[in-house]
Each structure stands twice: as structure tokens, then as C-alpha cells.
Design a protein around this motif. Structure first.
Motif, PDB file in Angstrom:
ATOM      1  N   PRO A   1     -50.072  -5.753 -37.283  1.00  0.00           N
ATOM      2  CA  PRO A   1     -49.785  -4.953 -38.482  1.00  0.00           C
ATOM      3  C   PRO A   1     -49.106  -5.762 -39.578  1.00  0.00           C
ATOM      4  N   SER A   2     -48.381  -6.844 -39.184  1.00  0.00           N
ATOM      5  CA  SER A   2     -47.749  -7.742 -40.147  1.00  0.00           C
ATOM      6  C   SER A   2     -48.243  -9.155 -39.866  1.00  0.00           C
ATOM      7  N   PRO A   3     -49.394  -9.527 -40.433  1.00  0.00           N
ATOM      8  CA  PRO A   3     -50.013 -10.809 -40.091  1.00  0.00           C
ATOM      9  C   PRO A   3     -49.134 -12.000 -40.483  1.00  0.00           C
ATOM     10  N   SER A   4     -49.247 -13.056 -39.691  1.00  0.00           N
ATOM     11  CA  SER A   4     -48.467 -14.261 -39.968  1.00  0.00           C
ATOM     12  C   SER A   4     -49.138 -15.081 -41.062  1.00  0.00           C
ATOM     13  N   CYS A   5     -48.330 -15.890 -41.731  1.00  0.00           N
ATOM     14  CA  CYS A   5     -48.818 -16.700 -42.846  1.00  0.00           C
ATOM     15  C   CYS A   5     -48.120 -18.053 -42.816  1.00  0.00           C
ATOM     16  N   GLU A   6     -48.863 -19.110 -43.068  1.00  0.00           N
ATOM     17  CA  GLU A   6     -48.290 -20.450 -43.186  1.00  0.00           C
ATOM     18  C   GLU A   6     -48.737 -21.067 -44.507  1.00  0.00           C
TER      19      GLU A   6
ATOM     20  N   SER B   1     -46.540  -4.662 -44.916  1.00  0.00           N
ATOM     21  CA  SER B   1     -47.061  -3.988 -46.109  1.00  0.00           C
ATOM     22  C   SER B   1     -46.245  -2.744 -46.429  1.00  0.00           C
ATOM     23  N   VAL B   2     -46.353  -2.300 -47.657  1.00  0.00           N
ATOM     24  CA  VAL B   2     -45.578  -1.135 -48.120  1.00  0.00           C
ATOM     25  C   VAL B   2     -46.027   0.138 -47.412  1.00  0.00           C
ATOM     26  N   LYS B   3     -47.337   0.399 -47.394  1.00  0.00           N
ATOM     27  CA  LYS B   3     -47.913   1.574 -46.724  1.00  0.00           C
ATOM     28  C   LYS B   3     -47.253   2.881 -47.184  1.00  0.00           C
ATOM     29  N   ASP B   4     -47.101   3.005 -48.492  1.00  0.00           N
ATOM     30  CA  ASP B   4     -46.539   4.235 -49.097  1.00  0.00           C
ATOM     31  C   ASP B   4     -45.100   4.517 -48.672  1.00  0.00           C
TER      32      ASP B   4
ATOM     33  N   ILE C   1     -39.165   0.891 -49.798  1.00  0.00           N
ATOM     34  CA  ILE C   1     -38.819  -0.371 -49.140  1.00  0.00           C
ATOM     35  C   ILE C   1     -37.333  -0.705 -49.271  1.00  0.00           C
ATOM     36  N   PHE C   2     -36.922  -1.213 -50.419  1.00  0.00           N
ATOM     37  CA  PHE C   2     -35.551  -1.710 -50.547  1.00  0.00           C
ATOM     38  C   PHE C   2     -34.560  -0.573 -50.772  1.00  0.00           C
ATOM     39  N   GLY C   3     -33.545  -0.572 -49.946  1.00  0.00           N
ATOM     40  CA  GLY C   3     -32.577   0.511 -49.928  1.00  0.00           C
ATOM     41  C   GLY C   3     -32.945   1.586 -48.945  1.00  0.00           C
ATOM     42  N   ASP C   4     -34.090   1.427 -48.273  1.00  0.00           N
ATOM     43  CA  ASP C   4     -34.548   2.405 -47.296  1.00  0.00           C
ATOM     44  C   ASP C   4     -35.050   1.688 -46.040  1.00  0.00           C
ATOM     45  N   LEU C   5     -36.331   1.291 -46.032  1.00  0.00           N
ATOM     46  CA  LEU C   5     -36.855   0.550 -44.883  1.00  0.00           C
ATOM     47  C   LEU C   5     -36.055  -0.747 -44.677  1.00  0.00           C
ATOM     48  N   VAL C   6     -35.807  -1.436 -45.768  1.00  0.00           N
ATOM     49  CA  VAL C   6     -34.927  -2.623 -45.747  1.00  0.00           C
ATOM     50  C   VAL C   6     -33.596  -2.188 -46.360  1.00  0.00           C
ATOM     51  N   ALA C   7     -32.600  -2.053 -45.517  1.00  0.00           N
ATOM     52  CA  ALA C   7     -31.310  -1.520 -45.971  1.00  0.00           C
ATOM     53  C   ALA C   7     -30.597  -2.500 -46.893  1.00  0.00           C
ATOM     54  N   PHE C   8     -29.906  -1.954 -47.868  1.00  0.00           N
ATOM     55  CA  PHE C   8     -29.060  -2.785 -48.725  1.00  0.00           C
ATOM     56  C   PHE C   8     -27.832  -3.270 -47.948  1.00  0.00           C
ATOM     57  N   ASP C   9     -27.384  -4.461 -48.322  1.00  0.00           N
ATOM     58  CA  ASP C   9     -26.133  -5.043 -47.814  1.00  0.00           C
ATOM     59  C   ASP C   9     -26.138  -5.301 -46.303  1.00  0.00           C
ATOM     60  N   LYS C  10     -27.341  -5.430 -45.737  1.00  0.00           N
ATOM     61  CA  LYS C  10     -27.458  -5.807 -44.325  1.00  0.00           C
ATOM     62  C   LYS C  10     -28.418  -6.985 -44.209  1.00  0.00           C
ATOM     63  N   VAL C  11     -28.206  -7.794 -43.170  1.00  0.00           N
ATOM     64  CA  VAL C  11     -29.048  -8.984 -42.982  1.00  0.00           C
ATOM     65  C   VAL C  11     -30.480  -8.574 -42.647  1.00  0.00           C
TER      66      VAL C  11
ATOM     67  N   LYS D   1     -37.463  -6.932 -61.837  1.00  0.00           N
ATOM     68  CA  LYS D   1     -38.474  -5.876 -61.726  1.00  0.00           C
ATOM     69  C   LYS D   1     -39.845  -6.526 -61.732  1.00  0.00           C
ATOM     70  N   ASN D   2     -40.719  -6.067 -60.847  1.00  0.00           N
ATOM     71  CA  ASN D   2     -42.002  -6.741 -60.670  1.00  0.00           C
ATOM     72  C   ASN D   2     -43.126  -5.712 -60.597  1.00  0.00           C
ATOM     73  N   LYS D   3     -44.348  -6.156 -60.846  1.00  0.00           N
ATOM     74  CA  LYS D   3     -45.499  -5.279 -60.593  1.00  0.00           C
ATOM     75  C   LYS D   3     -45.577  -5.027 -59.087  1.00  0.00           C
ATOM     76  N   ALA D   4     -46.151  -3.921 -58.708  1.00  0.00           N
ATOM     77  CA  ALA D   4     -46.200  -3.533 -57.300  1.00  0.00           C
ATOM     78  C   ALA D   4     -46.983  -4.556 -56.472  1.00  0.00           C
ATOM     79  N   VAL D   5     -46.374  -5.019 -55.388  1.00  0.00           N
ATOM     80  CA  VAL D   5     -47.007  -5.958 -54.453  1.00  0.00           C
ATOM     81  C   VAL D   5     -47.053  -5.269 -53.094  1.00  0.00           C
ATOM     82  N   GLU D   6     -48.244  -5.040 -52.556  1.00  0.00           N
ATOM     83  CA  GLU D   6     -48.399  -4.279 -51.324  1.00  0.00           C
ATOM     84  C   GLU D   6     -47.872  -5.040 -50.100  1.00  0.00           C
ATOM     85  N   SER D   7     -48.306  -6.276 -49.912  1.00  0.00           N
ATOM     86  CA  SER D   7     -47.887  -7.071 -48.752  1.00  0.00           C
ATOM     87  C   SER D   7     -46.858  -8.111 -49.184  1.00  0.00           C
ATOM     88  N   LEU D   8     -45.815  -8.240 -48.389  1.00  0.00           N
ATOM     89  CA  LEU D   8     -44.770  -9.213 -48.694  1.00  0.00           C
ATOM     90  C   LEU D   8     -45.383 -10.579 -49.007  1.00  0.00           C
TER      91      LEU D   8
END
Length: 277
Positions: free
Chosen positions: A25-30, A48-51, A54-64, A135-142
Motif C-alpha cells: 500500500p506504501s510502495p518503496s522508492c529509491e 498516499s492521502v486516500k481522502d 494528513i498533517f495534524g491528524d494521520l500524522v500528529a503534530f509535535d510527535k516524531v 502551502k503546496n498544490k495537492a500531492v497524493e503520494s508522499l
């Protein structure tokens, strides 16, 4: 016997499932990137975002955050980098992020064997820097890439959802280049080309025409040919020594004709005609 048969079937089924090659589900990249004389490699997984928020939710703020999925993102460099005034020694590092709404902390950590961020040890950080979010245009996959490259600098750019973070880095490319020149001169092979390449570098990258002319004189002492002679003419022209430049260019043209290098000969002839106008 029946029990043994069933166990055998189950064992074979288990091995068969484990042998399956299934999509992640999260393919590797080199990514491998040369910047100047430095070889960089980036290894990470791309969720991927998958609707999802992300930030402040799936990826919590102020945590590693492991900066991706699965294992942490890895950065390798065969030469020292400078990040925010700090030296990141040549080697391989795990890269973590501590996101917040307006600023991220990016850390480079020596523990490259861990999974996720569960065993993150702040004591193993060797470089830490704070960078503002954009601020950036929407990017689906990291996406983590090397951008804005010069021969001695670049940015490690993180883009996901609508957030962009750019970490600038530099390296002492000139030091590496001059070391390579010194090594090649010491080896003593094809010195006319070694001195010619050195002259090209110091003239174009360092703007040091005096040193370049010194290298060219040494190159021509070994063997005068159209390339080193014409480069000397061009540098003389830059230095305002028009008569000497024209005379040297004409020598270069004769050498190109003698070598039956017609591409060079035509190019030098065209330059001479422009200079004579």
C-alpha cells in the motif's frame, strides 16, 4: 495420519502465501542523485492521502514521524554535507520529522536499523534543523526529492497533501575538485588533458583566469593541441588581451586542421571571424 496430513497441507498453504508477491500500500522508492561530486541516495516509502486528513491528524503534530511508512526514510551521502551550519558526516542516516502547523523539525539519526519511530532515540541525532512549512498544490503520494541543484548545493524537498518543506544543504565541491586535480597531477598520466580540465574548472567555477592560464601553459608544455590552445585564446580575450587572443586562436585553428577535427576547426574559425570584426 490424518492429523499429520492436515498439518502438512496447512504448512504448504502458509509457505505458498508467504511466497506470494503482493503490492504494498506504501510502495518503496529509491533515488540516486549526484550533486557536484557528491553521490546521494534516498530510500523511503510512499503512503498516499486516500481522502484522509494528513498533517495534524494521520500524522500528529509535535510527535516524531518516520517521514513515510514502514522503515524510516534513509539518506546516504559519500561526502560530508552542511545543513543549517552543521556538518552531516559522510554515511547513512535515518531521517525523522517532527511536524507542526508552521514549522517542522528535521533530524538525522544514526540508528538505521529501526522500524518506524517506536525506538527513536533523540541521543542518536547528529544534525537537527527547523524549516518553515509552505502551502503546496495537492500531492497524493508522499514525495521526497532533490531539487534546486547546483554544483555545490540543493534542497531535500518533502511534499505531501498540501504541505511542502524544503531543507537546504551544501557541500564543499571546490575542495573535492581541487583534491582530484592534485591527485591526477601526481599520477602524471595524460597531463596535457589533466591540466586542460583543471584550467576549464578553475576558470568557469572559480573565475580564476590567472590560475587557469597557469594550468594551460603547463598543458601546452606537455602537448599543445587545439582544445587547450583555444581555451587559452578565450581566456586571453576575457582578460582584454585581444591581439594575443587572436594570435593564439589562429594557432588553435591550425592545430584543429592538422588533427582533422573539423568540428573544432569550424567553431574556432567562426570565433576568429567574430573577433576580427
Amino acid at each position: 495420519m490424518k492429523k499429520l496430513f492436515i498439518v502438512g497441507i496447512l504448512s504448504l498453504s502458509f509457505l505458498s502465501v508467504n511466497a506470494q508477491n503482493l503490492p504494498k500500500p506504501s510502495p518503496s522508492c529509491e533515488i540516486e542523485q549526484q550533486v557536484g561530486l557528491t553521490n546521494l541516495k534516498l530510500e523511503y516509502s510512499r503512503p498516499s492521502v486516500k481522502d484522509r486528513a494528513i498533517f495534524g491528524d494521520l500524522v500528529a503534530f509535535d510527535k516524531v514521524w518516520r517521514l513515510g511508512a514502514n522503515a524510516p526514510t534513509m539518506l546516504s551521502s559519500d561526502k560530508d554535507l552542511t545543513i543549517d551550519g552543521q556538518t552531516l558526516k559522510a554515511g547513512k542516516y535515518a531521517v525523522f520529522a517532527i511536524p507542526s502547523e508552521k514549522e517542522w523539525t528535521i533530524v538525522f539519526n544514526t540508528d538505521t536499523e529501526q522500524w518506524g519511530a517506536g525506538n527513536y532515540d533523540e541521543k542518536k541525532n547528529v544534525v537537527s534543523t527547523k524549516v518553515a512549512t509552505q502551502k503546496n498544490k495537492a500531492v497524493e503520494s508522499l514525495s521526497i526529492t532533490f531539487q534546486e541543484l547546483t554544483t555545490a548545493s540543493g534542497h531535500l524537498v518533502i511534499e505531501w497533501a498540501e504541505t511542502r518543506v524544503a531543507i537546504p544543504f551544501t557541500m564543499d565541491t571546490d575542495k573535492f575538485a581541487m583534491e582530484n586535480i592534485a591527485t591526477a597531477i601526481k599520477e602524471g598520466k595524460d597531463l596535457e588533458k589533466v591540466y586542460y580540465n583543471a584550467a576549464s574548472y578553475v576558470s568557469e567555477a572559480k573565475g580564476d583566469n590567472k590560475m587557469a592560464l597557469n594550468y594551460l601553459d603547463k598543458s601546452m608544455e606537455v602537448k599543445a593541441y587545439h582544445a587547450n590552445t583555444f581555451l587559452k585564446a578565450r581566456i586571453l580575450k576575457e582578460e582584454g588581451k585581444d591581439a594575443e587572443a587572436l594570435k593564439t586562436a589562429k594557432k588553435a585553428h591550425k592545430l584543429a586542421l592538422a588533427a582533422e577535427s573539423m568540428g573544432w576547426a569550424d567553431y574556432i574559425k567562426g570565433t576568429i571571424e567574430r573577433w576580427e570584426k
